[in-house]
Write a protein that holds these residues in place. Structure first.
Motif, PDB file in Angstrom:
ATOM      1  N   TYR A   1      12.756   4.139 -11.977  1.00  9.81           N
ATOM      2  CA  TYR A   1      12.435   2.749 -11.590  1.00  9.81           C
ATOM      3  C   TYR A   1      12.066   3.153  -9.963  1.00  9.81           C
ATOM      4  O   TYR A   1      12.953   3.812  -9.317  1.00  9.81           O
ATOM      5  N   ARG A   2      10.398   3.642  -9.861  1.00  9.93           N
ATOM      6  CA  ARG A   2       9.653   3.788  -8.712  1.00  9.93           C
ATOM      7  C   ARG A   2       9.004   1.988  -8.083  1.00  9.93           C
ATOM      8  O   ARG A   2       8.488   1.692  -8.161  1.00  9.93           O
ATOM      9  N   ARG A   3       9.703   2.401  -6.434  1.00  9.54           N
ATOM     10  CA  ARG A   3       8.514   1.194  -5.587  1.00  9.54           C
ATOM     11  C   ARG A   3       8.643   1.494  -4.094  1.00  9.54           C
ATOM     12  O   ARG A   3       9.393   2.699  -3.642  1.00  9.54           O
ATOM     13  N   THR A   4       7.216   0.948  -3.548  1.00  9.44           N
ATOM     14  CA  THR A   4       7.295   0.888  -2.471  1.00  9.44           C
ATOM     15  C   THR A   4       8.141  -0.593  -1.970  1.00  9.44           C
ATOM     16  O   THR A   4       8.582  -1.158  -1.808  1.00  9.44           O
TER      17      THR A   4
ATOM     18  N   GLY B   1       8.638   3.074   2.388  1.00 13.00           N
ATOM     19  CA  GLY B   1       9.179   3.305   2.016  1.00 13.00           C
ATOM     20  C   GLY B   1       8.581   3.384   0.514  1.00 13.00           C
ATOM     21  O   GLY B   1       8.092   2.634  -0.368  1.00 13.00           O
ATOM     22  N   ILE B   2       9.585   4.792  -0.283  1.00  9.99           N
ATOM     23  CA  ILE B   2       9.349   5.040  -1.736  1.00  9.99           C
ATOM     24  C   ILE B   2      10.580   5.195  -1.843  1.00  9.99           C
ATOM     25  O   ILE B   2      11.054   6.137  -1.933  1.00  9.99           O
ATOM     26  N   VAL B   3      11.093   4.307  -3.234  1.00  9.85           N
ATOM     27  CA  VAL B   3      12.380   4.787  -2.895  1.00  9.85           C
ATOM     28  C   VAL B   3      12.321   5.493  -5.036  1.00  9.85           C
ATOM     29  O   VAL B   3      11.443   4.586  -5.862  1.00  9.85           O
TER      30      VAL B   3
ATOM     31  N   ALA C   1      -0.579   7.159   2.735  1.00  6.26           N
ATOM     32  CA  ALA C   1      -0.334   8.328   1.536  1.00  6.26           C
ATOM     33  C   ALA C   1       0.573   8.340   0.396  1.00  6.26           C
ATOM     34  O   ALA C   1       1.954   7.922  -0.447  1.00  6.26           O
ATOM     35  N   PRO C   2      -0.672   7.241  -0.559  1.00  6.82           N
ATOM     36  CA  PRO C   2      -0.160   6.835  -1.888  1.00  6.82           C
ATOM     37  C   PRO C   2       0.756   8.209  -2.899  1.00  6.82           C
ATOM     38  O   PRO C   2       0.868   9.353  -2.616  1.00  6.82           O
ATOM     39  N   CYS C   3       2.099   8.099  -3.938  1.00  5.04           N
ATOM     40  CA  CYS C   3       2.019   8.558  -4.434  1.00  5.04           C
ATOM     41  C   CYS C   3       2.116   8.173  -6.042  1.00  5.04           C
ATOM     42  O   CYS C   3       2.765   7.172  -6.315  1.00  5.04           O
ATOM     43  N   GLY C   4       1.002   8.840  -6.610  1.00  8.87           N
ATOM     44  CA  GLY C   4       0.818   8.299  -7.885  1.00  8.87           C
ATOM     45  C   GLY C   4       0.346   7.166  -8.411  1.00  8.87           C
ATOM     46  O   GLY C   4      -0.368   7.222  -7.581  1.00  8.87           O
ATOM     47  N   SER C   5       1.126   6.460  -8.664  1.00  9.32           N
ATOM     48  CA  SER C   5       0.609   4.777  -9.603  1.00  9.32           C
ATOM     49  C   SER C   5       1.470   4.167  -7.839  1.00  9.32           C
ATOM     50  O   SER C   5       0.520   2.894  -8.155  1.00  9.32           O
ATOM     51  N   LEU C   6       1.948   4.372  -7.502  1.00  7.32           N
ATOM     52  CA  LEU C   6       2.808   3.896  -6.010  1.00  7.32           C
ATOM     53  C   LEU C   6       1.464   3.851  -5.027  1.00  7.32           C
ATOM     54  O   LEU C   6       1.027   4.799  -4.068  1.00  7.32           O
TER      55      LEU C   6
ATOM     56  N   HIS D   1       0.643   0.589  -3.089  1.00 10.69           N
ATOM     57  CA  HIS D   1       0.217  -0.461  -2.380  1.00 10.69           C
ATOM     58  C   HIS D   1       1.713  -1.254  -1.485  1.00 10.69           C
ATOM     59  O   HIS D   1       2.773  -0.839  -2.957  1.00 10.69           O
ATOM     60  N   LEU D   2       1.155  -1.739  -0.774  1.00 12.13           N
ATOM     61  CA  LEU D   2       2.837  -2.533  -0.389  1.00 12.13           C
ATOM     62  C   LEU D   2       2.301  -3.738  -1.051  1.00 12.13           C
ATOM     63  O   LEU D   2       0.457  -4.058  -1.313  1.00 12.13           O
ATOM     64  N   PHE D   3       3.648  -4.948  -0.785  1.00 12.98           N
ATOM     65  CA  PHE D   3       2.937  -6.206  -2.284  1.00 12.98           C
ATOM     66  C   PHE D   3       2.854  -7.318  -0.801  1.00 12.98           C
ATOM     67  O   PHE D   3       3.197  -6.695   1.016  1.00 12.98           O
ATOM     68  N   PRO D   4       1.344  -7.925  -0.829  1.00 16.13           N
ATOM     69  CA  PRO D   4       1.283  -8.905   0.391  1.00 16.13           C
ATOM     70  C   PRO D   4       2.107  -9.464   1.309  1.00 16.13           C
ATOM     71  O   PRO D   4       2.669  -9.673   0.861  1.00 16.13           O
ATOM     72  N   GLU D   5       2.522  -9.089   2.937  1.00 19.00           N
ATOM     73  CA  GLU D   5       3.342 -10.085   2.864  1.00 19.00           C
ATOM     74  C   GLU D   5       2.585 -11.332   3.070  1.00 19.00           C
ATOM     75  O   GLU D   5       1.362 -11.919   2.893  1.00 19.00           O
ATOM     76  N   PRO D   6       4.057 -12.424   3.133  1.00 15.67           N
ATOM     77  CA  PRO D   6       3.151 -13.851   3.287  1.00 15.67           C
ATOM     78  C   PRO D   6       2.149 -14.885   4.494  1.00 15.67           C
ATOM     79  O   PRO D   6       0.962 -15.004   3.864  1.00 15.67           O
ATOM     80  N   ALA D   7       2.252 -14.164   5.394  1.00 18.44           N
ATOM     81  CA  ALA D   7       1.376 -14.327   5.891  1.00 18.44           C
ATOM     82  C   ALA D   7       0.174 -13.492   6.286  1.00 18.44           C
ATOM     83  O   ALA D   7      -1.433 -14.932   6.274  1.00 18.44           O
TER      84      ALA D   7
END
Length: 467
Positions: free
Chosen positions: A240-243, A251-253, A361-366, A368-374
């Motif tokens: 499992y990978r995510r931003t 970060g990408i974990v 620095a995108p990593c494969g299919s990762l 974006h960051l999920f958009p902030e509430p603001a």
């Protein structure tokens, strides 16, 4: 547990209590986890502590054999909704390092003196000492798994000066940072040759008892939002990978699925770990990233307590026997989870592509960051999504680790168009409440205080659909 019961746990090297308490040996000046394999000390030489910080504050050093600083966190901090539980979750997220004790107290709605008094009375250590113990553990991980210069590690771990860093490492580990690096396990030394925070810090995320990683990874795969998350590989060997958006950077974990450990001869399940790698733009975010992963994967749960209660139920008993140690996953980003619970997966992917920040620095299919509430509040101010995003952005709804769960639920229910089932999902996942039931499902009181876990058993058995 009284002290005699704790000593029996130490005598039997019972891993169920690793992280729940620590013991120290006065004749050696060392503190350990209950499952330490060393020779059991005599009872009159043993002292017990609620936290590693309390043991360190009393002058004891961490055992080099059992590494008591790397145990799972106490399950109490997940369950408890009082000020001590909320404070411990915030400290774990790095709030004291970033905002100081005054910032911690402000988030809790108490004075700094009240927070100091309550933590010291119950845990034997105040917020500064608890944060110091956490900084020391972060520093040890960076020392032994990366080739970062020692000076950079000192500030990346949250220390105010190199002198303070060196003194703390000697106090906690009875070694200088250079000696700790030289003494790193062979695997750590090999990984260090190519590992930096930008290339990936390798970690083992410990858990107590059995862990049903397949069920957790199935859920993560079903929910994964393209651009932000991905699950690859075959069942049993998935990653499992995510931003992540973090306080100092991004970060990408990555976390690897791990087959469950076999039972021991006594019928018990040993604890274990999940292998992870953290790619961080700023190493100061290591502690926060780890804690957010732990909450997402529910690694600090007490599966023994959950299974003991639910396993006696006529309906749940067979499900618990089939999946011992089943977890109730949380959220890596509570505000993101709230939005996703409202709009669903397909709409969440649209929001990511339209409003999410593109990684440098995108990593494969990762990508974006999920958009902030603001951002969402300004871009789509209408409807329930706009109301939720605005409330999250201006602080009318708080979902951080120290949020009061009842207050957050009341604020969510007051938003136009937000139904009770969605709010229940947010309370269970974003706020990590172990005892939540959706309003449209009859749940017996006998499943308390673990109704969130009961629902995961029903979901895994195909008897209930989570959204």
């Amino acid at each position: 547990m009284d002290e005699d019961t704790r000593y029996e746990a130490v005598r039997s090297r019972d891993g169920r209590f690793d992280g729940e308490f620590f013991f120290a040996v006065e004749t050696t000046g060392i503190y350990c986890r209950p499952s330490c394999p060393a020779v059991t000390p005599r009872r009159h030489n043993v002292r017990f502590f609620a936290t590693a910080a309390a043991a360190q504050g009393s002058g004891f050093r961490a055992c080099r054999r059992c590494r008591p600083d790397s145990v799972p966190g106490s399950a109490d901090w997940n369950v408890r909704a009082d000020v001590v539980g909320r404070a411990m979750r915030l400290i774990g997220d790095g709030v004291v390092d970033r905002e100081g004790v005054a910032g911690l107290a402000a988030r809790l709605g108490y004075s700094a003196r009240q927070v100091q008094r309550q933590l010291t009375t119950e845990l034997g250590a105040g917020p500064v000492a608890l944060a110091r113990a956490q900084r020391a553990h972060t520093a040890r991980v960076l020392v032994q798994t990366t080739d970062l210069p020692i000076t950079r590690i000192a500030f990346a771990s949250g220390f105010a000066s190199v002198r303070q860093f060196n003194e703390t490492m000697r106090d906690v580990y009875a070694s200088t940072p250079s000696e700790l690096r030289a003494a790193a396990p062979r695997g750590g030394r090999a990984a260090r040759r190519s590992a930096t925070p930008t290339a990936g810090v390798p970690l083992r995320l410990a858990h107590r008892g059995p862990y049903q990683s397949r069920a957790v990874f199935d859920l993560l795969a079903a929910e994964a939002v393209a651009g932000v998350e991905e699950v690859g590989g075959e069942p049993g060997r998935r990653t499992y990978r995510r931003t992540l958006r973090l306080p100092h950077g991004t970060g990408i974990v990555a976390v690897d699925e791990r087959p469950g450990a076999a039972r021991t001869a006594s019928g018990a399940h040993p604890g274990g770990w999940l292998d992870a790698r953290l790619h961080l733009t700023d190493p100061r975010d290591l502690t926060t990233a780890v804690q957010r992963l732990r909450r997402l994967l529910d690694l600090d749960a007490d599966p023994y307590a959950v299974d003991e209660r639910l396993g006696t139920d006529e309906r749940l008993g067979p499900l618990v026997a089939a999946r011992p140690g089943l977890r109730s996953p949380g959220a890596a980003d509570p505000e993101e989870l709230a939005v996703r619970a409202l709009v669903g997966r397909a709409e969440a992917e649209r929001l990511v592509q339209r409003y999410g920040k593109t990684l440098d620095a995108p990593c494969g299919s990762l990508t974006h960051l999920f958009p902030e509430p603001a951002i969402l509040a300004g871009a789509e101010p209408g409807g329930t999504l706009g109301a939720l995003a605005t409330a999250l952005a201006d602080g009318a709804v708080r979902l951080d680790p120290g949020a009061d769960r009842d207050d957050a639920e009341a604020a969510l229910l007051a938003l136009p168009g937000l139904d009770a089932r969605t709010v229940a999902t947010i309370r269970s996942r974003a706020l990590g409440d172990p005892d939540v039931a959706p309003p449209d499902l009859e749940i017996p009181d006998s499943w308390r205080p673990w109704r969130s876990y009961a629902l995961q058993h029903l979901r895994a058995a195909g008897e209930w659909e989570q959204r």
